[in-house]
Write an enzyme that holds these catalytic residues in place. Sequence first.
Site, PDB file in Angstrom:
ATOM      1  N   CYS A 178       0.860  -1.176   0.000  1.00 46.77           N
ATOM      2  CA  CYS A 178       0.000   0.000   0.000  1.00 46.77           C
ATOM      3  C   CYS A 178       0.899   1.229   0.000  1.00 46.77           C
ATOM      4  O   CYS A 178       1.064   1.900   1.011  1.00 46.77           O
ATOM      5  CB  CYS A 178      -0.894  -0.030   1.235  1.00 46.77           C
ATOM      6  SG  CYS A 178      -2.079   1.301   1.339  1.00 46.77           S
ATOM      7  N   GLY A 216      -5.406  -3.482   7.551  1.00 41.14           N
ATOM      8  CA  GLY A 216      -4.463  -3.488   6.443  1.00 41.14           C
ATOM      9  C   GLY A 216      -4.439  -2.157   5.728  1.00 41.14           C
ATOM     10  O   GLY A 216      -4.719  -1.112   6.318  1.00 41.14           O
ATOM     11  N   CYS A 217      -4.130  -2.187   4.448  1.00 39.35           N
ATOM     12  CA  CYS A 217      -4.046  -0.973   3.642  1.00 39.35           C
ATOM     13  C   CYS A 217      -5.344  -0.182   3.703  1.00 39.35           C
ATOM     14  O   CYS A 217      -6.412  -0.719   3.430  1.00 39.35           O
ATOM     15  CB  CYS A 217      -3.738  -1.344   2.191  1.00 39.35           C
ATOM     16  SG  CYS A 217      -3.827   0.027   1.049  1.00 39.35           S
ATOM     17  N   PHE A 218      -5.265   1.098   4.047  1.00 38.67           N
ATOM     18  CA  PHE A 218      -6.502   1.859   4.194  1.00 38.67           C
ATOM     19  C   PHE A 218      -7.226   2.106   2.879  1.00 38.67           C
ATOM     20  O   PHE A 218      -8.418   2.399   2.869  1.00 38.67           O
ATOM     21  CB  PHE A 218      -6.317   3.156   4.977  1.00 38.67           C
ATOM     22  CG  PHE A 218      -5.208   4.091   4.569  1.00 38.67           C
ATOM     23  CD1 PHE A 218      -4.678   4.129   3.291  1.00 38.67           C
ATOM     24  CD2 PHE A 218      -4.707   4.992   5.515  1.00 38.67           C
ATOM     25  CE1 PHE A 218      -3.677   5.029   2.941  1.00 38.67           C
ATOM     26  CE2 PHE A 218      -3.698   5.896   5.173  1.00 38.67           C
ATOM     27  CZ  PHE A 218      -3.190   5.920   3.885  1.00 38.67           C
TER      28      PHE A 218
END
Length: 206
Positions: free
Chosen positions: A20, A48-50
């Site tokens: 990310c 996790g990845c926003f």
Amino acid sequence: MKHTLSLFTIAALSLLAIGCYASKTEKDLHPASVEVPKGMQTAVVGAGCFWCVEAFFESLEGVNEVVSGYAGGSEASPTYYQVARGETSHAEVVQIIYDPEVIPYRKLIDFFWTTHDATRSDGVWPDFGSQYRSILLYQNEAEREAIASSRQAYESKTGNKVATEIKALNTFYPAESYHQNYAENNPNDRYVVGVLNPKLKKLGLK
């Protein structure tokens, strides 16, 4: 054929390796401005990845807006590059602005468990490191109790022991403006195409 397969494998690994992590752009690097409409409430979660988590929760009826940001650490005013490089104790999170008359907090948490592998404490595939850890940040006792009840129900149903960090929210820091609505604004981004879209499909979301 072997040569072609090798090139494909290298390309796939390269895609996952980017994580990310956005390229530096000339877009606005200032934190996004956030307004919570009257009657709305907020929830802060990390999975996790926003970019992914933002898209997941925006699909829910009753969610007004989802803001990408940072929380869970002690450093003031963290930046994306500090957090993404693991230079802070913060995690990438989202602030969910929702209508409690349409979707209660408990339902947001019930949905949270389905979006990722919450049994891991080292991040969420394909992004690993404490900055991508599974985390729930409660703002009051009612939220803490809802999280505990939802967690117990999920573990009993699945037999999984979750490793999600659960703690009181100190401060939510909105991420830089170019991260907001990232998937919508960057539909051809390699991460969006190769990671986010397959996750949405797996969840039955668009």
